[in-house]
Design a protein around this motif. Structure first.
Motif, PDB file in Angstrom:
ATOM      1  N   ALA A 107       0.833  -1.210   0.000  1.00  0.00           N
ATOM      2  CA  ALA A 107       0.000   0.000   0.000  1.00  0.00           C
ATOM      3  C   ALA A 107       0.863   1.255   0.000  1.00  0.00           C
ATOM      4  CB  ALA A 107      -0.940   0.004   1.200  1.00  0.00           C
ATOM      5  N   TRP A 108       1.959   1.209   0.712  1.00  0.00           N
ATOM      6  CA  TRP A 108       2.871   2.359   0.754  1.00  0.00           C
ATOM      7  C   TRP A 108       3.394   2.667  -0.649  1.00  0.00           C
ATOM      8  CZ3 TRP A 108       8.427   2.822   0.533  1.00  0.00           C
ATOM      9  CH2 TRP A 108       8.909   4.051   0.997  1.00  0.00           C
ATOM     10  N   LEU A 109       3.829   1.618  -1.367  1.00  0.00           N
ATOM     11  CA  LEU A 109       4.306   1.820  -2.738  1.00  0.00           C
ATOM     12  C   LEU A 109       3.176   2.252  -3.669  1.00  0.00           C
ATOM     13  CD1 LEU A 109       6.695  -1.226  -3.246  1.00  0.00           C
ATOM     14  CD2 LEU A 109       7.334   1.189  -3.200  1.00  0.00           C
TER      15      LEU A 109
ATOM     16  N   ARG B 175      -2.491  -6.665  -3.694  1.00  0.00           N
ATOM     17  CA  ARG B 175      -2.055  -6.751  -2.290  1.00  0.00           C
ATOM     18  C   ARG B 175      -2.296  -5.422  -1.559  1.00  0.00           C
ATOM     19  NH1 ARG B 175       3.742  -8.484   0.377  1.00  0.00           N
ATOM     20  NH2 ARG B 175       3.143  -7.827   2.463  1.00  0.00           N
ATOM     21  N   ALA B 176      -2.000  -4.306  -2.227  1.00  0.00           N
ATOM     22  CA  ALA B 176      -2.185  -2.985  -1.611  1.00  0.00           C
ATOM     23  C   ALA B 176      -3.645  -2.763  -1.236  1.00  0.00           C
ATOM     24  CB  ALA B 176      -1.711  -1.895  -2.560  1.00  0.00           C
ATOM     25  N   ALA B 177      -4.555  -3.175  -2.091  1.00  0.00           N
ATOM     26  CA  ALA B 177      -5.981  -3.007  -1.797  1.00  0.00           C
ATOM     27  C   ALA B 177      -6.364  -3.774  -0.533  1.00  0.00           C
ATOM     28  CB  ALA B 177      -6.819  -3.468  -2.988  1.00  0.00           C
ATOM     29  N   ARG B 178      -5.866  -4.991  -0.400  1.00  0.00           N
ATOM     30  CA  ARG B 178      -6.158  -5.780   0.807  1.00  0.00           C
ATOM     31  C   ARG B 178      -5.550  -5.131   2.044  1.00  0.00           C
ATOM     32  NH1 ARG B 178      -3.667 -10.705  -0.258  1.00  0.00           N
ATOM     33  NH2 ARG B 178      -3.159 -10.143  -2.361  1.00  0.00           N
ATOM     34  N   GLU B 179      -4.350  -4.576   1.913  1.00  0.00           N
ATOM     35  CA  GLU B 179      -3.715  -3.895   3.046  1.00  0.00           C
ATOM     36  C   GLU B 179      -4.517  -2.662   3.455  1.00  0.00           C
ATOM     37  OE1 GLU B 179       0.947  -5.182   2.190  1.00  0.00           O
ATOM     38  OE2 GLU B 179       0.339  -3.097   1.883  1.00  0.00           O
ATOM     39  N   LEU B 180      -5.023  -1.905   2.483  1.00  0.00           N
ATOM     40  CA  LEU B 180      -5.821  -0.711   2.808  1.00  0.00           C
ATOM     41  C   LEU B 180      -7.106  -1.089   3.537  1.00  0.00           C
ATOM     42  CD1 LEU B 180      -5.358   1.430  -0.429  1.00  0.00           C
ATOM     43  CD2 LEU B 180      -4.410   1.894   1.843  1.00  0.00           C
ATOM     44  N   VAL B 181      -7.727  -2.172   3.127  1.00  0.00           N
ATOM     45  CA  VAL B 181      -8.932  -2.653   3.825  1.00  0.00           C
ATOM     46  C   VAL B 181      -8.568  -3.060   5.251  1.00  0.00           C
ATOM     47  CG1 VAL B 181     -10.674  -4.477   3.910  1.00  0.00           C
ATOM     48  CG2 VAL B 181     -10.181  -3.317   1.738  1.00  0.00           C
TER      49      VAL B 181
ATOM     50  N   ASP C 103     -13.652  -1.474   0.661  1.00  0.00           N
ATOM     51  CA  ASP C 103     -13.482  -2.781   0.031  1.00  0.00           C
ATOM     52  C   ASP C 103     -12.242  -2.754  -0.843  1.00  0.00           C
ATOM     53  OD1 ASP C 103     -14.130  -2.120  -2.777  1.00  0.00           O
ATOM     54  OD2 ASP C 103     -16.167  -1.855  -2.053  1.00  0.00           O
ATOM     55  N   ALA C 104     -11.867  -3.935  -1.329  1.00  0.00           N
ATOM     56  CA  ALA C 104     -10.610  -4.070  -2.059  1.00  0.00           C
ATOM     57  C   ALA C 104     -10.754  -3.828  -3.558  1.00  0.00           C
ATOM     58  CB  ALA C 104     -10.022  -5.461  -1.816  1.00  0.00           C
ATOM     59  N   LYS C 105     -11.910  -3.419  -4.034  1.00  0.00           N
ATOM     60  CA  LYS C 105     -12.096  -3.192  -5.470  1.00  0.00           C
ATOM     61  C   LYS C 105     -11.657  -1.782  -5.843  1.00  0.00           C
ATOM     62  CE  LYS C 105     -13.312  -4.229  -9.621  1.00  0.00           C
ATOM     63  NZ  LYS C 105     -12.307  -4.859 -10.418  1.00  0.00           N
ATOM     64  N   ASP C 106     -10.415  -1.639  -6.272  1.00  0.00           N
ATOM     65  CA  ASP C 106      -9.818  -0.399  -6.790  1.00  0.00           C
ATOM     66  C   ASP C 106     -10.009   0.816  -5.881  1.00  0.00           C
ATOM     67  OD1 ASP C 106      -8.411   1.279  -8.450  1.00  0.00           O
ATOM     68  OD2 ASP C 106      -9.806   1.170 -10.125  1.00  0.00           O
ATOM     69  N   PRO C 107      -9.458   0.769  -4.663  1.00  0.00           N
ATOM     70  CA  PRO C 107      -9.540   1.950  -3.790  1.00  0.00           C
ATOM     71  C   PRO C 107      -8.880   3.159  -4.445  1.00  0.00           C
ATOM     72  CG  PRO C 107      -8.699   0.046  -2.590  1.00  0.00           C
ATOM     73  CD  PRO C 107      -8.741  -0.329  -4.037  1.00  0.00           C
ATOM     74  N   GLN C 108      -9.503   4.325  -4.290  1.00  0.00           N
ATOM     75  CA  GLN C 108      -8.988   5.552  -4.914  1.00  0.00           C
ATOM     76  C   GLN C 108      -7.575   5.898  -4.478  1.00  0.00           C
ATOM     77  OE1 GLN C 108     -11.896   8.659  -4.168  1.00  0.00           O
ATOM     78  NE2 GLN C 108     -12.424   8.593  -6.344  1.00  0.00           N
TER      79      GLN C 108
ATOM     80  N   VAL D 131      -7.513  -3.055 -11.829  1.00  0.00           N
ATOM     81  CA  VAL D 131      -6.958  -1.762 -11.417  1.00  0.00           C
ATOM     82  C   VAL D 131      -6.035  -1.233 -12.517  1.00  0.00           C
ATOM     83  CG1 VAL D 131      -5.462  -0.601  -9.735  1.00  0.00           C
ATOM     84  CG2 VAL D 131      -7.113  -2.315  -8.952  1.00  0.00           C
ATOM     85  N   MET D 132      -5.211  -2.103 -13.073  1.00  0.00           N
ATOM     86  CA  MET D 132      -4.198  -1.679 -14.044  1.00  0.00           C
ATOM     87  C   MET D 132      -4.717  -1.590 -15.472  1.00  0.00           C
ATOM     88  SD  MET D 132      -1.488  -1.000 -12.327  1.00  0.00           S
ATOM     89  CE  MET D 132      -0.454  -0.669 -13.741  1.00  0.00           C
ATOM     90  N   ALA D 133      -5.575  -2.514 -15.884  1.00  0.00           N
ATOM     91  CA  ALA D 133      -5.938  -2.636 -17.301  1.00  0.00           C
ATOM     92  C   ALA D 133      -6.644  -1.404 -17.846  1.00  0.00           C
ATOM     93  CB  ALA D 133      -6.792  -3.881 -17.517  1.00  0.00           C
ATOM     94  N   ASP D 134      -7.570  -0.838 -17.085  1.00  0.00           N
ATOM     95  CA  ASP D 134      -8.294   0.331 -17.607  1.00  0.00           C
ATOM     96  C   ASP D 134      -7.363   1.524 -17.782  1.00  0.00           C
ATOM     97  OD1 ASP D 134      -8.395   0.562 -14.622  1.00  0.00           O
ATOM     98  OD2 ASP D 134      -9.477   2.406 -15.089  1.00  0.00           O
ATOM     99  N   ASP D 135      -6.420   1.701 -16.865  1.00  0.00           N
ATOM    100  CA  ASP D 135      -5.478   2.818 -16.971  1.00  0.00           C
ATOM    101  C   ASP D 135      -4.474   2.599 -18.096  1.00  0.00           C
ATOM    102  OD1 ASP D 135      -5.704   4.852 -14.486  1.00  0.00           O
ATOM    103  OD2 ASP D 135      -6.400   2.862 -13.951  1.00  0.00           O
ATOM    104  N   ALA D 136      -4.061   1.355 -18.297  1.00  0.00           N
ATOM    105  CA  ALA D 136      -3.154   1.066 -19.403  1.00  0.00           C
ATOM    106  C   ALA D 136      -3.836   1.350 -20.734  1.00  0.00           C
ATOM    107  CB  ALA D 136      -2.669  -0.378 -19.330  1.00  0.00           C
ATOM    108  N   MET D 137      -5.107   0.969 -20.857  1.00  0.00           N
ATOM    109  CA  MET D 137      -5.842   1.244 -22.090  1.00  0.00           C
ATOM    110  C   MET D 137      -6.028   2.748 -22.287  1.00  0.00           C
ATOM    111  SD  MET D 137      -7.159  -0.396 -24.611  1.00  0.00           S
ATOM    112  CE  MET D 137      -7.210   0.731 -25.974  1.00  0.00           C
ATOM    113  N   ALA D 138      -6.378   3.460 -21.220  1.00  0.00           N
ATOM    114  CA  ALA D 138      -6.525   4.919 -21.308  1.00  0.00           C
ATOM    115  C   ALA D 138      -5.196   5.557 -21.718  1.00  0.00           C
ATOM    116  CB  ALA D 138      -7.010   5.482 -19.971  1.00  0.00           C
TER     117      ALA D 138
END
Length: 172
Positions: free
Chosen positions: A17-19, A73-79, A86-91, A148-155
């Motif tokens: 999460a820190w990274l 992993r970061a999403a789970r740590e933030l939760v 929740d772990a679905k793409d935290p802002q 989390v990554m795929a939509d930003d990579a496409m954008a």
């Protein structure tokens, strides 16, 4: 039921999460996507020092590929820390922003590190990341860190094409 206690993100308590939150910067920032995307500029400045375009593309690709498991992993740590519902793409997770901004710049590396062209590329990235043209939105629904990554990579691919077009038309 006790409410979770919100803890601080640190490399010791939640290294992923820190990274993924830009060393904790976007964990509690307003406009985390924009602030996180700003990290992409110095990352590109470092990648741009690699001597070959193929090496630059490999570095950008590696950051994006590493992003899926890291963001998961970061999403789970933030939760666990009580910083996300929740772990679905935290802002707060902005690894997806700051590792896809360099992809935009890689479309016209000859633009170099000109402030004007860095701003143009950054702006295109934000436009496509916010508007999420097809198929960005469906890609968001991929499971875990891949979504989390795929939509930003496409954008970033769309933004890179727009950036390269601007460079071809107006670049010096």
């Amino acid at each position: 039921m006790d409410s979770p206690v919100k803890k601080r993100i640190s490399p010791l308590t939640a290294p992923a999460a820190w990274l993924a939150t830009g060393l904790g910067v976007t964990a509690r920032s307003p406009a985390p996507g924009t602030i996180g995307a700003l990290w992409g500029v110095p990352i590109w400045a470092a990648i741009a020092q690699l001597p070959w375009h193929s090496a630059q593309l490999a570095a950008v690709g590696l950051l994006i590929v590493l992003g899926a498991p890291l963001c998961d992993r970061a999403a789970r740590e933030l939760v666990d820390l009580g910083l996300a519902a929740d772990a679905k793409d935290p802002q707060a997770i902005t690894w997806d922003e700051f590792t896809t901004v360099p992809l935009v710049y890689a479309f016209a590396p000859e633009a170099g590190l000109s402030v004007v062209w860095l701003v143009v590329g950054f702006a295109w990235h934000r436009v496509f990341d916010i508007t999420k043209p097809w198929p960005c939105r469906p890609l968001e629904r991929l499971p875990d860190g891949a979504g989390v990554m795929a939509d930003d990579a496409m954008a970033a691919l769309y933004a890179g094409l727009a950036y390269a077009g601007c460079w071809r038309l107006f670049g010096t």
